[in-house]
Design an enzyme around this catalytic site. Structure first.
Site: not given
Length: 298
Positions: A150, A154
Site C-alpha cells: 500500500y 502512495k
C-alpha cells in the site's frame, strides 16, 4: 445581476463511512457544487436528495472515467475547479505474502486510477485554472510494517504528483498532495487478507492481526475534522506570487501522527528506519520467528 458560478468539485470514492463522503459533505456545506462519485452510485442516493450531483465512476475502468467526464461537462458547463482523487484500495499483508494479481488490482486503483482521471478531466481543469488534490498517506514516507505494498502505491503518487505539478504550471492547474495520517473511516474495515499457512510470519500472526486495524486505533483523527482542514486548504485558491503566499499548499499534512511522521522525515533515513524498527517491535518479532524455527528443527 448574473449569478456567481459555484466552485465545482468532483470527488472519487464517496461511499458512506469514508473520507471521500466526509469531504463531499464539507465541500457542499461551503456552498460548492459537489459531484460525488462511487462505483455503485446507489449508495449515494441520500446525498442526491440533499442537493448533491452524483455519478457512477470506477477509476479502474477507462470507459467509466470517460463517461463520468461527459456527465461532469454537462453538470458544470465544461469547467471543473477541484478534482479530488480519493478512491483507493487498502492492502495490508507482508510483502513476501502478496499475491501478484491482488497487488496489481491495488496499483490499478491507487496509482493508475488517479492517472486516468487527471488525463481525462484535465481539459475541464484547465478551463477553470483548477486544482488536482491527491489523497496520499504518511505511510509513503516511512517503513510501514506489513504495509509496504500500500505504501509503495502512495509513494508512487507522491513522486508522480511532484512531476505533474511542474508539467501543469504552464496551464495554471495546481496540485495538492494530502499526506494523510490515521483518520477514522471504513477504509481499514474492509475485508482483511489472511496470512497464508506457509507464511514466514506465522509465528507473529498476532502482530499482523494487530496491524490490520492500526490506523483506527492510533491517534486516529475524526473524519469530519480532517475534512474541514482539507477543504480549508483546497479552497484557498491560487494565492499570490505563483502560489507562494496564501494559496492551496502543495503538501497538506493532516491526521493522526502526521506531525510525528513529518518530523521523522527530517532525520537521515538510516536513523529514521532504526527508530521505526524499535517502534514496530522488530527485535521481539525476530526472536519469536527464530524461536519457532528452532522448535521446528527440534
Amino acid at each position: 445581476m448574473p449569478s456567481t458560478r459555484k466552485t465545482t468539485v468532483l470527488i472519487t470514492g464517496c461511499t458512506p463511512g469514508g473520507i471521500g463522503h466526509s469531504l463531499a459533505t464539507e465541500f457542499h456545506r461551503r456552498d460548492c457544487h459537489v459531484i460525488a462519485t462511487a462505483r455503485n452510485p446507489d449508495v449515494l442516493k441520500e446525498l442526491e436528495a440533499e442537493g448533491f450531483s452524483i455519478a457512477q465512476l470506477d477509476v479502474t475502468d477507462q470507459a467509466s472515467v470517460d463517461a463520468c467526464k461527459i456527465e461532469t461537462e454537462r453538470l458544470t458547463g465544461g469547467k471543473l475547479d477541484i478534482l479530488v482523487n480519493n478512491a483507493g484500495r487498502p492492502h495490508v499483508i507482508p510483502i513476501l505474502d502478496g499475491e501478484m494479481d491482488d497487488i496489481q488490482k491495488t496499483y490499478d486503483a491507487n496509482v493508475f486510477g488517479p492517472m486516468r482521471t487527471v488525463k481525462v478531466f484535465i481539459p475541464l481543469l484547465i478551463k477553470a485554472r483548477g486544482l488536482v488534490a491527491n489523497i496520499s498517506s504518511n505511510s509513503s514516507q516511512i517503513p510501514y510494517l506489513f504495509g509496504g505494498i500500500y505504501s509503495s502505491t502512495k509513494g508512487a503518487i507522491d513522486v508522480w504528483s511532484r512531476a505533474l505539478r511542474l508539467e501543469l504550471e504552464p496551464f495554471h492547474v495546481r496540485v495538492m498532495v494530502a499526506m494523510t495520517g490515521t483518520v477514522k473511516s471504513n477504509f481499514a474495515g474492509k475485508t482483511h487478507r489472511s496470512l497464508p499457512e506457509n507464511s514466514l510470519y506465522m509465528p507473529v500472526k498476532d502482530k499482523f492481526e494487530w496491524r490490520l486495524t492500526y490506523s483506527q486505533n492510533h491517534g486516529t483523527y475524526d473524519t469530519d475534522r480532517y475534512a474541514k482542514a482539507f477543504v480549508d486548504s483546497a479552497l484557498k485558491g491560487e494565492g499570490w506570487f505563483g502560489g507562494l503566499i496564501g494559496g492551496s499548499p502543495s503538501w497538506f499534512w493532516c491526521g493522526g501522527m502526521a506531525t510525528t511522521v513529518w518530523l521523522l522525515t527530517l532525520l537521515p533515513r538510516v536513523m529514521m528506519e532504526r527508530i521505526l524498527s524499535v517502534y514496530w517491535g522488530m527485535g521481539k518479532m525476530k526472536r519469536q520467528i527464530e524461536e519457532a524455527a528452532r522448535k521446528r528443527v527440534d
